[in-house]
Write a protein that holds these residues in place. Structure first.
Motif, mmCIF file in Angstrom:
data_model
loop_
_atom_site.group_PDB
_atom_site.id
_atom_site.type_symbol
_atom_site.label_atom_id
_atom_site.label_comp_id
_atom_site.label_asym_id
_atom_site.label_seq_id
_atom_site.Cartn_x
_atom_site.Cartn_y
_atom_site.Cartn_z
ATOM 1 N N TYR A 192 51.291 112.114 41.146
ATOM 2 C CA TYR A 192 51.745 113.348 41.612
ATOM 3 C C TYR A 192 51.879 113.866 43.065
ATOM 4 C CZ TYR A 192 51.190 114.927 36.639
ATOM 5 O OH TYR A 192 51.365 115.050 35.299
ATOM 6 N N PHE A 247 48.287 120.422 37.641
ATOM 7 C CA PHE A 247 49.526 120.475 37.032
ATOM 8 C C PHE A 247 49.355 121.081 35.537
ATOM 9 C CE2 PHE A 247 50.064 117.813 40.697
ATOM 10 C CZ PHE A 247 51.107 118.424 41.290
ATOM 11 N N GLY A 248 48.101 120.716 34.748
ATOM 12 C CA GLY A 248 47.954 121.078 33.484
ATOM 13 C C GLY A 248 46.982 122.383 33.036
ATOM 14 N N VAL A 274 53.180 121.691 32.979
ATOM 15 C CA VAL A 274 53.562 120.900 34.181
ATOM 16 C C VAL A 274 54.799 121.441 34.964
ATOM 17 C CG1 VAL A 274 54.037 118.984 35.493
ATOM 18 C CG2 VAL A 274 52.432 118.714 33.602
ATOM 19 N N ARG A 290 54.822 123.573 38.470
ATOM 20 C CA ARG A 290 55.877 123.373 39.622
ATOM 21 C C ARG A 290 56.648 124.441 39.926
ATOM 22 N NH1 ARG A 290 56.672 116.812 37.889
ATOM 23 N NH2 ARG A 290 55.271 116.051 39.568
#
Length: 471
Positions: free
Chosen positions: A178, A187-188, A265, A269
């Motif tokens: 990442y 991201f989770g 994710v 983002r």
């Protein structure tokens, strides 16, 4: 001044929670930080039990009563130092640990009906405020060796391993696919549970300790494992568990059906402004959404869809509320924010309809005898099907570990469910069958709590240090 009856004079205070009407439209942490006086008051409620159940229930065995006492006395830097002796990411665990099932659930006050000491909020308070006041890990006595370790994965296990190695004079180089460190922490886990500035600050701290990060780099694709083994004296694998678990029913791969992790994710983002070029932003605005699953990942999907402006969010789970695997606190938060729950419902099929909508066929379940883990099995009740129409289905049945393509060539073995096999209690803890490679966290244990990944990363670092002493 400490008062043995303070727990009777003061009620539990985990920090103010932003009202649901406000928080459900923003991606910000919902629990407000404690003020210094509130943290001291809460810490003063601790009974200092002779046998601290909270400490034993904590997977990293934090010295909880000890640092509560330091907070009560206003000795913040000492509390931060003590907190970091057992936990490499205390400010993160203070935010995302299910304290209701761990330390706070074991608190004597909670057992007595007085409300647990707000351990998680205080743990978060210690590191947040110590960092603000200028505290940093003391590396002045570290004697650097010529050893280096390649750490694969910048998630909680990898970060914890790197932390312990650096404190012992070993240079860690952390590789991650990442663009930022943290793995699923970044991201989770959505920002309403963990704002990403917390991860960025931890990165700065670790870089100041001598940890180097090599990001946007996937081992086996951008750099070979052979090259890592040549460059480093040992390798630690903390690559997590990312394999999506399927339900095995008809229509699971239909258009409009999403996997939980890519959905989460994508949302993070979008918020960070790092969505890769060509990837389409996913939004539930105005949509009717059904989330299938009852764990914390399902709750993250529920609450993310609400914040994206979904018209309706229904969460269906095959057991009842008492038998769900997720945090009760997260279920309560989701319910407050407008999520509807359907308990004892099992998906049978998903059928695409004209116009792009989906018909989700659910059957009622009854709880039968316990399985091997002690959880009661969900058995489908005959003639109990119902159909609910929606625009999107998000499947959150959990994740499994899986072997990387280069495992076999390196002599690394896995169990039938994909978990990497290690020596958990052997001569060198968490060493794989390749003596130069160690592993820990979800890829060894299976998808589990952040704090357990931290524990295993730290234990693996100790194993690596022992290995170095023998070679």
């Amino acid at each position: 001044m400490s008062d043995v009856f303070q727990f009777m004079k003061l009620s539990r205070n985990p920090g103010d929670k932003i009202d649901a009407s406000v928080r459900k439209i923003e991606f910000k942490e919902i629990y407000q930080p404690l003020l210094a006086v509130d943290a001291a008051d809460q810490a003063g409620r601790c009974l200092s039990c002779g046998n601290p159940y909270c400490e034993w229930q904590c997977p990293v065995h934090n010295y909880i009563p000890n640092w509560l006492k330091l907070v009560e006395e206003g000795r913040l830097f000492e509390a931060a130092e003590l907190s970091h002796q057992t936990n490499s990411l205390p400010e993160i665990c203070g935010r995302v640990c299910p304290q209701d099932r761990l330390c706070e659930g074991a608190c004597t006050l909670d057992q007595g009906g007085f409300g647990a000491v707000s351990i998680g909020s205080i743990e978060k308070y210690i590191t947040d405020e110590a960092f603000k006041a200028g505290w940093r890990p003391d590396m002045s006595k570290v004697v650097w060796t010529d050893k280096t370790v390649g750490v694969i994965g910048a998630g909680p296990a990898g970060l914890a391993c790197a932390d312990v190695l650096a404190r012992n004079g070993v240079k860690p180089v952390v590789y991650d696919r990442y663009e930022e460190i943290g793995g699923l922490l970044t991201f989770g886990i959505p920002e309403f549970k963990l704002e990403k500035e917390v991860i960025r600050r931890r990165r700065e701290i670790m870089e100041g300790m001598g940890v180097r990060f090599v990001l946007n780099t996937e081992v086996g694709k951008d750099i070979s494992i052979d090259k890592l083994l040549k460059q480093h004296d040992s390798v630690f694998m903390g690559m997590g568990a990312y394999k999506y678990m399927k339900g095995g029913f008809q229509g699971e791969d239909s258009p409009g059906v999403l996997e939980a992790l890519p959905y989460l994710v994508n949302n993070v983002r979008q918020n960070l402004g790092t969505l890769p070029k060509g990837e389409v932003p996913v939004s539930m605005r105005g949509k009717r959404v059904m989330v299938l699953g009852g764990g914390d990942t399902a709750m993250d999907c529920n609450r993310t869809a609400i914040r994206q402006g979904a018209k309706r969010v229904i969460c269906a789970y095959r057991r009842d509320e008492a038998n769900m695997p997720g945090s009760k606190r997260e279920v309560a938060n989701a319910r407050e924010e407008g999520v509807q729950f359907l308990w004892n419902r099992q998906p049978i099929a998903i059928e695409p309809m004209i116009g792009g909508t989906l018909a989700v066929k659910l059957a009622e379940t009854r709880l039968g005898p316990p399985d091997a883990k002690g959880r009661r099995n969900a058995e489908v009740a005959p003639d109990s099907e119902e159909i609910i129409e929606c625009d999107h289905v998000i499947i959150a049945f959990g994740f499994q570990a899986e072997a990387a393509g280069w495992f076999e060539a390196q002599g690394i073995h896995t169990a039938g469910n994909g978990r990497t096999l290690v020596q958990a209690g052997g001569k060198h803890p968490y060493q794989t069958d390749n003596p130069k490679i160690f592993a820990g966290g979800d890829m060894v244990r299976g998808a589990d709590l952040v704090v357990r990944a931290v524990f295993e990363g730290r234990q693996a670092a100790e194993g690596i240090l022992g290995y170095f002493d023998c070679v």
